[in-house]
Write an enzyme that holds these catalytic residues in place. Structure first.
Site, PDB file in Angstrom:
ATOM      1  N   ARG A  90      45.314  31.241  75.595  1.00 52.29           N
ATOM      2  CA  ARG A  90      44.093  30.758  76.436  1.00 52.29           C
ATOM      3  C   ARG A  90      45.412  28.839  75.327  1.00 52.29           C
ATOM      4  O   ARG A  90      45.370  28.812  74.957  1.00 52.29           O
ATOM      5  CB  ARG A  90      42.975  30.736  75.743  1.00 52.29           C
ATOM      6  CG  ARG A  90      42.432  31.797  75.838  1.00 52.29           C
ATOM      7  CD  ARG A  90      41.283  31.319  75.171  1.00 52.29           C
ATOM      8  NE  ARG A  90      40.353  32.920  75.200  1.00 52.29           N
ATOM      9  CZ  ARG A  90      39.304  33.029  76.032  1.00 52.29           C
ATOM     10  NH1 ARG A  90      39.202  32.253  77.079  1.00 52.29           N
ATOM     11  NH2 ARG A  90      38.442  34.479  75.536  1.00 52.29           N
TER      12      ARG A  90
ATOM     13  N   SER B  54      19.387  45.507  76.688  1.00 60.33           N
ATOM     14  CA  SER B  54      20.012  44.921  77.435  1.00 60.33           C
ATOM     15  C   SER B  54      21.883  45.136  77.757  1.00 60.33           C
ATOM     16  O   SER B  54      21.437  45.963  78.804  1.00 60.33           O
ATOM     17  CB  SER B  54      21.043  44.638  75.751  1.00 60.33           C
ATOM     18  OG  SER B  54      22.072  43.800  76.271  1.00 60.33           O
TER      19      SER B  54
ATOM     20  N   SER C 144      27.253  34.367  84.912  1.00 62.28           N
ATOM     21  CA  SER C 144      28.619  33.841  85.470  1.00 62.28           C
ATOM     22  C   SER C 144      29.863  33.623  85.869  1.00 62.28           C
ATOM     23  O   SER C 144      29.897  32.578  86.767  1.00 62.28           O
ATOM     24  CB  SER C 144      28.541  32.853  83.697  1.00 62.28           C
ATOM     25  OG  SER C 144      28.952  33.494  82.922  1.00 62.28           O
TER      26      SER C 144
ATOM     27  N   HIS D  50      22.990  29.607  83.844  1.00 61.59           N
ATOM     28  CA  HIS D  50      23.578  29.743  85.174  1.00 61.59           C
ATOM     29  C   HIS D  50      22.063  29.095  86.711  1.00 61.59           C
ATOM     30  O   HIS D  50      22.950  29.176  87.163  1.00 61.59           O
ATOM     31  CB  HIS D  50      24.619  30.179  84.958  1.00 61.59           C
ATOM     32  CG  HIS D  50      25.797  30.509  84.557  1.00 61.59           C
ATOM     33  ND1 HIS D  50      26.199  29.676  84.291  1.00 61.59           N
ATOM     34  CD2 HIS D  50      25.893  31.240  83.374  1.00 61.59           C
ATOM     35  CE1 HIS D  50      27.543  29.955  83.448  1.00 61.59           C
ATOM     36  NE2 HIS D  50      26.693  30.717  82.831  1.00 61.59           N
TER      37      HIS D  50
ATOM     38  N   THR E 177      19.702  26.001  79.007  1.00 59.51           N
ATOM     39  CA  THR E 177      21.421  25.109  77.829  1.00 59.51           C
ATOM     40  C   THR E 177      20.719  23.733  78.744  1.00 59.51           C
ATOM     41  O   THR E 177      20.887  23.499  80.264  1.00 59.51           O
ATOM     42  CB  THR E 177      22.334  25.612  79.113  1.00 59.51           C
ATOM     43  OG1 THR E 177      23.303  24.845  77.923  1.00 59.51           O
ATOM     44  CG2 THR E 177      23.043  26.016  79.989  1.00 59.51           C
TER      45      THR E 177
ATOM     46  N   LYS F 274      25.318  22.413  81.267  1.00 62.59           N
ATOM     47  CA  LYS F 274      25.623  22.675  82.127  1.00 62.59           C
ATOM     48  C   LYS F 274      24.837  21.962  83.695  1.00 62.59           C
ATOM     49  O   LYS F 274      25.779  20.763  83.802  1.00 62.59           O
ATOM     50  CB  LYS F 274      25.310  23.946  82.598  1.00 62.59           C
ATOM     51  CG  LYS F 274      26.251  25.086  81.334  1.00 62.59           C
ATOM     52  CD  LYS F 274      26.728  26.214  81.736  1.00 62.59           C
ATOM     53  CE  LYS F 274      26.927  27.212  80.535  1.00 62.59           C
ATOM     54  NZ  LYS F 274      27.919  26.872  79.836  1.00 62.59           N
TER      55      LYS F 274
ATOM     56  N   THR G  77      20.344  23.779  60.020  1.00 65.07           N
ATOM     57  CA  THR G  77      21.936  23.346  60.821  1.00 65.07           C
ATOM     58  C   THR G  77      21.275  22.109  61.553  1.00 65.07           C
ATOM     59  O   THR G  77      19.992  21.806  61.652  1.00 65.07           O
ATOM     60  CB  THR G  77      22.055  24.056  61.840  1.00 65.07           C
ATOM     61  OG1 THR G  77      23.466  23.422  62.405  1.00 65.07           O
ATOM     62  CG2 THR G  77      21.617  24.245  63.019  1.00 65.07           C
ATOM     63  N   THR G  78      22.329  20.777  61.272  1.00 63.23           N
ATOM     64  CA  THR G  78      21.822  19.240  61.973  1.00 63.23           C
ATOM     65  C   THR G  78      21.136  19.740  63.104  1.00 63.23           C
ATOM     66  O   THR G  78      22.054  19.929  63.691  1.00 63.23           O
ATOM     67  CB  THR G  78      23.456  18.368  61.497  1.00 63.23           C
ATOM     68  OG1 THR G  78      23.456  18.369  59.931  1.00 63.23           O
ATOM     69  CG2 THR G  78      23.040  16.923  62.048  1.00 63.23           C
TER      70      THR G  78
ATOM     71  N   THR H 107      36.766  37.550  78.752  1.00 61.59           N
ATOM     72  CA  THR H 107      35.722  36.801  79.551  1.00 61.59           C
ATOM     73  C   THR H 107      35.388  37.646  80.174  1.00 61.59           C
ATOM     74  O   THR H 107      34.390  38.312  81.312  1.00 61.59           O
ATOM     75  CB  THR H 107      36.275  35.683  80.461  1.00 61.59           C
ATOM     76  OG1 THR H 107      36.619  34.911  79.125  1.00 61.59           O
ATOM     77  CG2 THR H 107      34.748  35.069  80.502  1.00 61.59           C
TER      78      THR H 107
HETATM   79  N1  PMP Z   1      25.066  32.241  78.528  1.00 64.00           N
HETATM   80  C1  PMP Z   1      24.977  32.462  78.967  1.00 64.00           C
HETATM   81  C2  PMP Z   1      24.924  33.229  80.158  1.00 64.00           C
HETATM   82  C3  PMP Z   1      26.284  31.300  79.792  1.00 64.00           C
HETATM   83  O1  PMP Z   1      27.637  31.816  80.380  1.00 64.00           O
HETATM   84  C4  PMP Z   1      26.517  30.317  78.360  1.00 64.00           C
HETATM   85  C5  PMP Z   1      27.900  29.832  77.953  1.00 64.00           C
HETATM   86  N2  PMP Z   1      28.853  29.858  79.398  1.00 64.00           N
HETATM   87  C6  PMP Z   1      25.938  30.197  77.157  1.00 64.00           C
HETATM   88  C7  PMP Z   1      24.279  31.075  77.827  1.00 64.00           C
HETATM   89  C8  PMP Z   1      26.323  29.330  75.831  1.00 64.00           C
HETATM   90  O2  PMP Z   1      25.459  28.277  76.823  1.00 64.00           O
HETATM   91  P1  PMP Z   1      26.323  26.542  75.799  1.00 64.00           P
HETATM   92  O3  PMP Z   1      27.251  26.456  76.368  1.00 64.00           O
HETATM   93  O4  PMP Z   1      25.327  25.944  75.829  1.00 64.00           O
HETATM   94  O5  PMP Z   1      26.693  27.094  74.544  1.00 64.00           O
END
Ligand code: PMP
Length: 406
Positions: free
Chosen positions: A21, A136, A188, A216, A244, A247, A276-277, A362
């Site tokens: 990468r 899942s 995605s 997404h 999220t 995005k 976590t903060t 990926t």
């Molecule tokens: N779920 C899916 C399907 C994703 O594609 C991603 C990030 N690519 C996430 C969760 C994680 O989201 P974030 O980038 O906000 O950490």
């Protein structure tokens, strides 16, 4: 063990496969995205970004920037603590209310990213509900897989987007056993969309909880940007909607939206929430402004659809293979890691077009691709330049054309 030698040889193996990468170092230009400055060894070049997940350009929207500036001035930079210990700012609470309203749920809970929200919420639910089994989808995101693994709960994988296989798998289980079905709305890397209604029918038949990742989908689908489930009138049938803020909303952070008690349960038991903060208040305010805007405005969504269609039509005319899907994601299939990198480098070096190659792990080996994400801030000229460049590389690179088109 010679640790350095070990690291080096592992990295070399990845290089040899053509999937090492390399991050393009860019500076997105506020007010001018998708144009960006790219930093290279001996200076800078200008690039047009075609692989961003800032799907609607909200990361540079004046309302979002203004909200962030205002809250930085009012509250300072950081949250100052975990949510539990002094870090719950008024802006976090406002954002959680906004998200609950977006999804028509009683409550919402913020996390520092979508990844953390999946990992923490799924991990906590599956671990803490006695004898819970998690169903899942085979193509779920790494964050969901990791959360389910971390929970230690039994896991069954059902065939991708197959309510029939889900039904078969659920039918093998004790009807009284707690069950959690985890899946996504828009996947995605392929850009395909789940048959949400059919999956929910199966969940209801077996009294299983449903957990949908709309990472997404939110901001992009539905009349108020509530996601594919909103578009299809299904939000009230889903137990947990996860999303999220990084995005389509253009900022950063993640969340779940669900009943008051479920959110309270995760808030109380999830280490990924507690220890976590909290996100900076200005980030929460920026996300809130973005969500509010996209609840009312359709122009960004409509223009994005137009751009997506334009790019897709042009690819079809050129015979450049891309996965057909009903979403905003255009996966241009190359099928080889070395070629994918070559084309990506060529686009960058010759035309200032930035599309990151997507490789294993990926996506599966042999399905390496360029993932193109047109947005409302891409101009007609940007689209034309992308298409001309792709056409050029597809004709120039005879071998790639023959192999790719095969
Ligand atoms: N779920 C899916 C399907 C994703 O594609 C991603 C990030 N690519 C996430 C969760 C994680 O989201 P974030 O980038 O906000 O950490």
């Amino acid at each position: 063990m010679d640790y350095q030698e070990f690291f080096g040889s592992e990295l070399q193996a990845v290089r040899d496969e053509g999937r090492y990468r390399v991050f393009a170092e860019i500076e997105r230009k506020a007010g001018n995205f998708p144009q960006a400055t790219r930093y290279v060894e001996d200076g800078t070049t200008n690039v047009t970004v075609w692989c961003s997940n800032d799907y609607l350009g909200m990361g540079q929207h004046p309302k979002v920037a203004a909200a962030m500036h205002k809250v930085i001035d009012e509250c300072g930079a950081g949250a100052g603590g975990t949510r539990n210990i002094s870090g719950t700012n008024h802006h976090h609470v406002l954002l959680e209310k906004e998200l609950a309203d977006l999804h028509g749920k009683e409550d919402a809970l913020l996390f520092t990213s979508g990844y953390v929200s999946n990992w923490a919420a799924l991990g906590t639910l599956a671990a803490r509900i006695p004898d819970c089994v998690v169903l899942s989808d085979a193509l779920n995101h790494a964050s969901m897989i990791e959360g389910i693994r971390y929970s230690g709960a039994e896991r069954m994988i059902f065939e991708h987007n197959s309510p029939e296989d889900l039904d078969r798998k659920l039918s093998t289980l004790d009807p009284d056993r707690p069950k959690l079905v985890a899946f996504e709305s828009v996947y995605s890397m392929d850009g395909d969309i789940a048959p949400i209604a059919e999956i929910l029918d199966v969940c209801e038949k077996h009294n299983a909880m449903s957990y949908i990742d709309e990472v997404h989908g939110v901001g992009l689908y539905g009349p108020r940007g509530g996601g594919v489930a909103e578009r299809e009138g299904l939000m009230d049938r889903i137990t947990v909607i996860e999303g999220t803020l990084g995005k389509a909303f253009g900022v950063m952070g993640g969340y779940i939206s669900a009943s008051k008690d479920l959110c309270d349960f995760v808030r109380t038991f999830a280490s990924g929430f507690i220890f976590t903060t909290a996100m900076p208040p200005a980030v929460a305010a920026g996300a809130c402004a973005s969500i509010k805007h996209l609840k009312e405005s359709n122009i960004e969504r409509d223009t994005q659809k137009e751009r997506v269609e334009k790019v897709r039509d042009a690819l079809d005319r050129l015979g450049i293979p891309h996965l057909p899907n009903p979403s905003h994601i255009i996966p241009v299939m190359v099928g080889d890691a070395h070629k994918c990198k070559f084309i990506s480098d060529w686009l960058m070096d010759n035309h200032g077009i930035y599309v990151q190659p997507i490789n294993y792990p990926t996506v599966p080996r042999g399905t390496e691709r360029l993932r193109i994400t047109p947005s409302p801030v891409h101009s007609d000229d940007d689209v034309n330049r992308l298409i001309t460049a792709l056409s050029e590389i597809w004709s120039q690179c005879e071998l790639a054309r023959r192999d790719i088109a095969a």
